[in-house]
Scaffold this active site. Sequence first.
Site, mmCIF file in Angstrom:
data_model
loop_
_atom_site.group_PDB
_atom_site.id
_atom_site.type_symbol
_atom_site.label_atom_id
_atom_site.label_comp_id
_atom_site.label_asym_id
_atom_site.label_seq_id
_atom_site.Cartn_x
_atom_site.Cartn_y
_atom_site.Cartn_z
ATOM 1 N N ASP A 159 0.828 -1.211 0.000
ATOM 2 C CA ASP A 159 0.000 0.000 0.000
ATOM 3 C C ASP A 159 0.864 1.263 0.000
ATOM 4 O OD1 ASP A 159 -2.353 1.417 -0.009
ATOM 5 O OD2 ASP A 159 -2.683 1.253 2.158
ATOM 6 N N ARG A 167 0.022 7.708 -2.680
ATOM 7 C CA ARG A 167 0.599 8.790 -1.867
ATOM 8 C C ARG A 167 2.055 9.052 -2.241
ATOM 9 N NH1 ARG A 167 -1.245 6.154 3.556
ATOM 10 N NH2 ARG A 167 -1.826 4.544 2.053
ATOM 11 N N HIS A 170 2.254 3.429 -9.066
ATOM 12 C CA HIS A 170 1.998 2.004 -9.312
ATOM 13 C C HIS A 170 3.130 1.382 -10.131
ATOM 14 C CE1 HIS A 170 -1.787 2.345 -7.381
ATOM 15 N NE2 HIS A 170 -2.361 3.069 -8.319
ATOM 16 N N GLU A 205 -12.471 -4.250 -3.956
ATOM 17 C CA GLU A 205 -12.968 -2.884 -3.693
ATOM 18 C C GLU A 205 -12.260 -1.846 -4.576
ATOM 19 O OE1 GLU A 205 -12.150 -5.069 -1.080
ATOM 20 O OE2 GLU A 205 -14.280 -5.529 -0.969
ATOM 21 N N LEU A 211 10.589 -20.405 -5.355
ATOM 22 C CA LEU A 211 9.705 -19.457 -4.659
ATOM 23 C C LEU A 211 8.310 -19.576 -5.249
ATOM 24 C CD1 LEU A 211 9.429 -16.976 -2.669
ATOM 25 C CD2 LEU A 211 9.631 -15.551 -4.717
ATOM 26 N N SER A 256 -7.957 -4.672 5.113
ATOM 27 C CA SER A 256 -8.618 -4.373 3.831
ATOM 28 C C SER A 256 -8.993 -5.638 3.057
ATOM 29 C CB SER A 256 -7.753 -3.444 2.968
ATOM 30 O OG SER A 256 -7.506 -2.230 3.658
HETATM 31 C C1 IPE Z 1 -5.455 -2.607 -0.085
HETATM 32 O O1 IPE Z 1 -5.123 -1.268 -0.217
HETATM 33 C C2 IPE Z 1 -5.410 -3.297 -1.412
HETATM 34 C C3 IPE Z 1 -4.090 -3.387 -2.034
HETATM 35 C C4 IPE Z 1 -2.954 -3.037 -1.500
HETATM 36 C C5 IPE Z 1 -4.098 -3.950 -3.344
HETATM 37 P P1 IPE Z 1 -6.239 -0.132 -0.361
HETATM 38 O O2 IPE Z 1 -5.509 1.141 -0.489
HETATM 39 O O3 IPE Z 1 -7.199 -0.473 -1.417
HETATM 40 O O4 IPE Z 1 -6.989 -0.236 1.057
HETATM 41 P P2 IPE Z 1 -7.835 0.844 1.857
HETATM 42 O O5 IPE Z 1 -8.846 1.419 0.920
HETATM 43 O O6 IPE Z 1 -6.872 1.870 2.335
HETATM 44 O O7 IPE Z 1 -8.443 0.072 2.985
HETATM 45 C C1 IPE Z 2 -1.629 0.271 -3.287
HETATM 46 O O1 IPE Z 2 -1.391 1.645 -3.331
HETATM 47 C C2 IPE Z 2 -1.893 -0.337 -4.640
HETATM 48 C C3 IPE Z 2 -3.311 -0.609 -4.911
HETATM 49 C C4 IPE Z 2 -4.281 -0.550 -4.040
HETATM 50 C C5 IPE Z 2 -3.652 -0.991 -6.263
HETATM 51 P P1 IPE Z 2 -2.582 2.699 -3.305
HETATM 52 O O2 IPE Z 2 -2.977 2.992 -4.699
HETATM 53 O O3 IPE Z 2 -3.694 2.227 -2.423
HETATM 54 O O4 IPE Z 2 -1.856 3.937 -2.668
HETATM 55 P P2 IPE Z 2 -2.466 4.945 -1.609
HETATM 56 O O5 IPE Z 2 -2.937 4.133 -0.435
HETATM 57 O O6 IPE Z 2 -3.588 5.660 -2.287
HETATM 58 O O7 IPE Z 2 -1.325 5.841 -1.263
HETATM 59 MG MG MG Z 3 -4.070 2.469 -0.440
#
Ligand code: IPE
Ligand code: IPE
Ligand code: MG
Length: 251
Positions: A30, A34, A47, A77, A141, A206
């Site tokens: 995650d 940001r 990404h 989600e 792995l 999540s």
């Molecule tokens: C969880 O991250 C899913 C992945 C890392 C793929 P999110 O960014 O979607 O989760 P929330 O919305 O903060 O709970």
């Molecule tokens: C995790 O990073 C990757 C996915 C959920 C696809 P985010 O895209 O959720 O990054 P933040 O949480 O918005 O920073």
């Molecule tokens: Mg996120």
Amino acid sequence: MALTDRDNSDTPPETSGVDYGVRHVAIIMDGNGRWATNKGWPRLAGHRRGAERIKQIVRAAPEMGVQYLTVYAFSTENWKRSTEEVLGLMGIFARYIEKEADELSALGVRMRFIGGRGRLDSKLSRLMSGIEERTAVNTRLNLTVAINYGGRNEIARAAAQLARDYAAGLLTEDQLDEAAFEARLDTAGLPDPDLVIRTSGETRTSNFLAWQAAYSEYEFTETLWPDFTPEQLAEMLARFGRRDRRFGGAK
Ligand code: IPE
Ligand code: IPE
Ligand code: MG
């Protein structure tokens, strides 16, 4: 090097050649959005950087004794995000598979996917099945990537499959147990994760591995996923080794 040697030292952890005793690590990757926003860049740039980071972790993990690595790439989600971000992510997944296929095979990585396939576009879905078949013989792995994955969705699909199999007479009522249910999850055949890591400072699951992580240990870090290093992974694995897992038993 004995793990205890560095308990009270500033020596950086070893990232290769040390077996920390963690068989299965699962990561909620995650913070990509940001990370990019902090630099004034579009979210997709985060990404893309995140995908580069996973390549490095895939190479480092088996050197630390990890046999199973499961990563959360896209949740059930995450379809709530903009079309641009969703399509961009799907493109990154497809390119990762296309570009990494040879390298993953050379590294001895077996790649699998968990999550519902129905909603994914047919080209991506074909690439996923193709690399699963191609790497099925590899054993160094086990890399499992969760795409369109949600723990509740997986449990509901497994329950529906169990009901269908029961209705078809494939099992009797006294066979409706945890093992029969587990065998119908996307993760059938994989061990439960020992350690679940989440980056970016959020302390929630999540909807990741709702069934499988019932007794997993957790590690959280403020580090955003594109900045997560093999050294940090090694630190977390070392901490895991000092934990007391009881599984409900007495000390
Ligand atoms: C969880 O991250 C899913 C992945 C890392 C793929 P999110 O960014 O979607 O989760 P929330 O919305 O903060 O709970
Ligand atoms: C995790 O990073 C990757 C996915 C959920 C696809 P985010 O895209 O959720 O990054 P933040 O949480 O918005 O920073
Ligand atoms: Mg996120």
